[in-house]
Design a protein around this motif. Structure first.
Motif, PDB file in Angstrom:
ATOM      1  N   ALA A 110       0.866  -1.188   0.000  1.00 34.25           N
ATOM      2  CA  ALA A 110       0.000   0.000   0.000  1.00 34.25           C
ATOM      3  C   ALA A 110       0.896   1.229   0.000  1.00 34.25           C
ATOM      4  N   ASP A 111       0.698   2.117  -0.939  1.00 35.77           N
ATOM      5  CA  ASP A 111       1.522   3.315  -1.028  1.00 35.77           C
ATOM      6  C   ASP A 111       1.417   4.126   0.253  1.00 35.77           C
ATOM      7  N   GLY A 112       2.578   4.527   0.766  1.00 34.84           N
ATOM      8  CA  GLY A 112       2.613   5.306   1.997  1.00 34.84           C
ATOM      9  C   GLY A 112       2.581   4.461   3.262  1.00 34.84           C
ATOM     10  N   TYR A 113       2.655   3.142   3.112  1.00 39.77           N
ATOM     11  CA  TYR A 113       2.588   2.245   4.271  1.00 39.77           C
ATOM     12  C   TYR A 113       3.630   1.146   4.151  1.00 39.77           C
ATOM     13  N   GLU A 114       4.004   0.597   5.311  1.00 39.38           N
ATOM     14  CA  GLU A 114       4.939  -0.513   5.377  1.00 39.38           C
ATOM     15  C   GLU A 114       4.195  -1.843   5.286  1.00 39.38           C
TER      16      GLU A 114
END
Length: 306
Positions: A110-114
């Motif tokens: 997920a973009d912006g997440y680990e």
């Protein structure tokens, strides 16, 4: 089964000799180790659904905004915010991506997440839907916070190697850390800090003291309230340490706690019984010299879905 993919391939890279090479001389130790790990885990646990969870962002902006030191020591290029990765590992990561695709094993980030947040989100969805047990596979202690006996969520900790994995549940957390739940582990980790992630913790409060304080007061918020109350029975030294760390303690939970709501679409995460394109998978395996590892994964998939 939710795989912390980067945790597995980094550990494979460091744990498997770099003498394993493809016919063209490319080092493939991480590819081989990753695939062998997947084969072993699927054989051991027999999951019907598997997701390789990916770090689309290894150092998310929301965590850096809360605590600027978060993973700062692992930044290779400050301008691009890229992570330090061994040179021999870099070309292997796309091969792992290709292998997962050819095997038909679901992979998502997920973009912006680990990856931790992907795992946290998929776990939350699974629990909410009541769809059965969850195995979280990781070498990262941060994910111990997801262990939940009532929700049937376990963490398969591979910190000592996949074949020496430890099954983390609430009894294990209590015996190892003196905490009684996954969320309490996260609060203990907040107080203790984690130098490997650039989290300072509260000066002078280590693991045992942190777990003792949390058991005594019940939660981090209650502990902080006691620290702010001169009439509480906290020792003056502990009160001083907690008060001085107020800014950190205000920001840290958002960094330590995995997100349960990362933007992940609905997934087709059923583990296939056979790869979708057998010939393409055979060609990949031969090209990169990982025939035996690929074969082990395919056998494990067939057995798990039989």
């Amino acid at each position: 089964m939710l795989l912390d993919a980067a945790s597995l391939y980094f550990r494979s890279f460091h744990g498997v000799p770099d003498s394993f090479t493809a016919p063209d001389g490319t080092v493939v130790n991480a590819v081989r180790g990753f695939l062998d790990s997947v084969a072993y885990l699927v054989t051991l646990r027999g999951p019907q659904r598997v997701v390789a969870c990916w770090d689309n962002d290894w150092r998310p902006a929301f965590r850096v905004a809360a605590i600027p030191s978060y993973k700062a020591h692992r930044v290779a290029n400050p301008r691009t915010n890229t992570e330090e990765v061994p040179d021999l590992l870099v070309p292997q990561v796309p091969l792992i991506v290709e292998a997962l695709e050819l095997l038909g094993i679901c992979r998502v980030g997920a973009d912006g997440y680990e990856a931790d947040d992907v795992i946290g989100t998929l776990t939350a969805r699974q629990v909410a839907a009541g769809r059965g047990e969850v195995d979280v596979v990781t070498g990262d202690r941060d994910l111990f916070q997801l262990a939940d006996d009532a929700a049937r969520v376990r963490v398969l900790y591979v910190g000592r190697g996949v074949r020496k994995l430890e099954m983390v549940d609430e009894a294990w957390l209590s015996a190892k850390y003196g905490v009684t739940s996954g969320p309490m582990y996260a609060e203990m980790a907040t107080l203790r800090g984690d130098p490997s992630d650039g989290l300072p913790g509260v000066a002078g409060i280590g693991e045992k003291t942190a777990s003792g304080l949390l058991k005594r007061f019940g939660s981090l918020s209650a502990l902080r309230a006691a620290a702010a109350d001169p009439a509480s029975d906290l020792s003056p030294g502990q009160r001083k340490k907690l008060v001085e760390a107020s800014d950190y303690l205000e920001a840290a939970p958002a960094v330590v706690t995995v997100a349960p709501d990362a933007p992940i679409p609905d997934l087709d995460d059923e583990l296939p019984s056979t790869p979708p394109d057998h010939q393409a998978l055979v060609a990949f395996a031969e090209k990169w010299g990982v025939e035996s590892s690929v074969s082990r994964v395919v056998q494990a998939m067939t057995k798990a879905t039989a």
